[in-house]
Design a protein around this motif. Structure first.
Motif, PDB file in Angstrom:
ATOM      1  N   ASP A 226     126.095  42.542  81.294  1.00  0.00           N
ATOM      2  CA  ASP A 226     127.053  42.737  82.385  1.00  0.00           C
ATOM      3  C   ASP A 226     126.351  43.066  83.700  1.00  0.00           C
ATOM      4  N   LEU A 227     125.143  43.617  83.616  1.00  0.00           N
ATOM      5  CA  LEU A 227     124.397  44.001  84.811  1.00  0.00           C
ATOM      6  C   LEU A 227     122.945  43.513  84.667  1.00  0.00           C
ATOM      7  N   PRO A 228     122.769  42.213  84.482  1.00  0.00           N
ATOM      8  CA  PRO A 228     121.439  41.689  84.122  1.00  0.00           C
ATOM      9  C   PRO A 228     120.388  41.849  85.205  1.00  0.00           C
ATOM     10  N   ASP A 229     120.791  41.872  86.458  1.00  0.00           N
ATOM     11  CA  ASP A 229     119.804  41.989  87.539  1.00  0.00           C
ATOM     12  C   ASP A 229     119.332  43.418  87.757  1.00  0.00           C
ATOM     13  N   ARG A 230     120.046  44.395  87.176  1.00  0.00           N
ATOM     14  CA  ARG A 230     119.818  45.792  87.541  1.00  0.00           C
ATOM     15  C   ARG A 230     119.317  46.673  86.402  1.00  0.00           C
ATOM     16  N   ILE A 231     119.389  46.207  85.167  1.00  0.00           N
ATOM     17  CA  ILE A 231     119.043  47.067  84.033  1.00  0.00           C
ATOM     18  C   ILE A 231     117.665  46.707  83.482  1.00  0.00           C
ATOM     19  N   ILE A 232     116.846  47.746  83.264  1.00  0.00           N
ATOM     20  CA  ILE A 232     115.553  47.622  82.601  1.00  0.00           C
ATOM     21  C   ILE A 232     115.542  48.604  81.437  1.00  0.00           C
ATOM     22  N   VAL A 233     115.156  48.123  80.268  1.00  0.00           N
ATOM     23  CA  VAL A 233     115.062  48.976  79.083  1.00  0.00           C
ATOM     24  C   VAL A 233     113.599  49.083  78.675  1.00  0.00           C
ATOM     25  N   LEU A 234     113.147  50.311  78.479  1.00  0.00           N
ATOM     26  CA  LEU A 234     111.789  50.588  78.038  1.00  0.00           C
ATOM     27  C   LEU A 234     111.823  51.122  76.613  1.00  0.00           C
ATOM     28  N   ASP A 235     110.822  50.768  75.848  1.00  0.00           N
ATOM     29  CA  ASP A 235     110.786  51.172  74.454  1.00  0.00           C
ATOM     30  C   ASP A 235     109.332  51.345  74.036  1.00  0.00           C
ATOM     31  N   SER A 236     109.120  51.831  72.829  1.00  0.00           N
ATOM     32  CA  SER A 236     107.774  52.063  72.318  1.00  0.00           C
ATOM     33  C   SER A 236     107.823  52.155  70.804  1.00  0.00           C
ATOM     34  N   LEU A 237     106.711  51.809  70.169  1.00  0.00           N
ATOM     35  CA  LEU A 237     106.583  51.965  68.721  1.00  0.00           C
ATOM     36  C   LEU A 237     105.916  53.284  68.347  1.00  0.00           C
TER      37      LEU A 237
END
Length: 400
Positions: A226-237
């Protein structure tokens, strides 16, 4: 006149998680046993399938990996996210990073120009401060309160912190250092604010599996379409599979301009570790029961730590909902001085305990000075011994 390093280098903070390590090392040189509750470095075992992959590595020489990640590793990540219900993610949305820390730097570099501001809810992961200085941006802290379990303030309070220089909101969920898990209403409030005020929304979701509530962890991946230009998701193992030393992180975006730009950033540092990514790619082979067992172990440790702290006179604490941290307010004037005293002077059966002073998790001067972050990453027996040490040490410390 001698040449001096840059002012920004000299302004880098030393993380409160590691700042007191020299004191701990000196104590250990004297034969003292130090219970390390200062750092989120789990003692839970890495899955055997990953250890075997490391032991059986036979490629020589060890060459560079592709800058955005090895196909093997990216495909394993897609498998993981598809299982969570995010089947729309492809290899054009995911970049392998050198730990979650590099992902934070990438996100801030993406969202901001120098001197721009990012809203961060304090207390926050202390390395955010380092990343902010490295990328030339400013943290605008928004307070949360121990009495509220460190849940978010209302929308009006958050909006009041937005200025023309504000470009993003960065948060972790489940939260390091508080263990708070934001509700669906809280996450939707942040999405609404980002949309209304044209901000990036950056979510650090490293502790997704460690949820001790009866409600789900709400990921920004639920809203990224819904907000593809504005959302960043960070993750880690690192925490999910006890792979802290393998330095495996993840940067996710649906914005192809951001993906292309972060790819240039990744090319500039060549690649993440080839062997590390091979080890991480084995996540598809980790038994289904692994996370259930680990989550139950951390929940048991959470209960030991929370109930133990509640019994100590003067300690203020709220029950953590996830991750494996707890922020506790101690009956001392300066928690850093107390933590140093624990390492330099206090001994109980030739043992002491190490915490991370709370002020390092705040950007507002003077806040957190009575708090410590406790990482319950030791077994139950060691946690109980640490609580006995803390209770006795507070009594002794406050006599002086």
């Amino acid at each position: 006149m001698s040449i001096q390093p840059s002012a920004r280098l000299q302004s880098l903070p030393v993380s409160s998680i590691r700042r007191l390590v020299p004191y701990a090392n000196k104590a250990k040189e004297q034969g003292v046993h130090v219970y390390h509750l200062n750092i989120g470095d789990p003692d839970v075992k890495t899955p055997e399938v990953m250890i075997r992959a490391l032991q059986q590595w036979d490629k020589n020489p060890i060459s560079y990996a592709p800058s955005t990640g090895t196909p093997e590793f990216i495909e394993s990540l897609m498998w993981y996210y598809h299982k969570l219900g995010y089947a729309f993610l492809t290899n054009e949305h995911i970049i392998s990073t050198i730990g979650g820390s590099e992902g934070i730097n990438m996100a801030l570099f993406t969202a901001c120009e120098p001197d721009d501001e990012v809203l961060i809810f304090e207390p926050f992961y202390s390395s955010y401060s380092t990343s902010a200085i490295v990328t030339g941006i400013k943290i605008k802290p928004v307070a949360t309160e121990l009495a509220d379990g460190f849940h978010l303030p209302n929308k009006e309070t958050i909006i009041s912190s937005i200025s023309p220089k504000t470009k993003a909101i960065l948060f972790s969920n489940p939260c390091n250092p508080t263990g708070t898990i934001y509700t669906k209403a809280e996450i939707e409030m942040l999405v609404q604010i980002a949309r209304e005020h044209d901000l990036y929304l950056i979510s650090d979701e490293v502790y997704r599996e460690y949820n001790f509530t009866d409600r789900p962890v709400i990921s920004l991946l639920d809203y990224i379409q819904d907000l593809p230009d504005r959302i960043i998701v960070l993750d880690s193992l690192s925490k999910r599979y006890s792979l802290c030393g393998s330095r495996l992180g993840v940067f996710i975006t649906l914005n192809q301009a951001i993906y292309a730009g972060v790819t240039k950033y990744a090319i500039g540092r060549l690649s993440a570790g080839t062997v590390d990514q091979h080890v991480g790619a084995q996540l598809t082979q980790v038994p289904e029961g692994y996370f259930k067992q680990v989550r139950l172990e951390y929940e048991s440790r959470r209960d030991i730590m929370y109930h133990g702290l509640k019994k100590i006179p003067g300690v203020e604490v709220q029950i953590p909902e996830g991750a494996f941290y707890i922020m506790a307010k101690l009956p001392v004037d300066d928690s850093e001085k107390f933590c140093i005293w624990l390492l330099e002077e206090y001994r109980k059966n030739n043992a002491t305990v190490m915490f991370a002073p709370g002020a390092g998790f705040y950007a507002t001067p003077g806040k957190g000075t009575q708090e410590v972050r406790i990482a319950y990453v030791l077994n139950g027996t060691d946690l109980k011994a640490s609580l006995e040490i803390l209770a006795d040490a507070l009594t002794e410390y406050n006599k002086s």
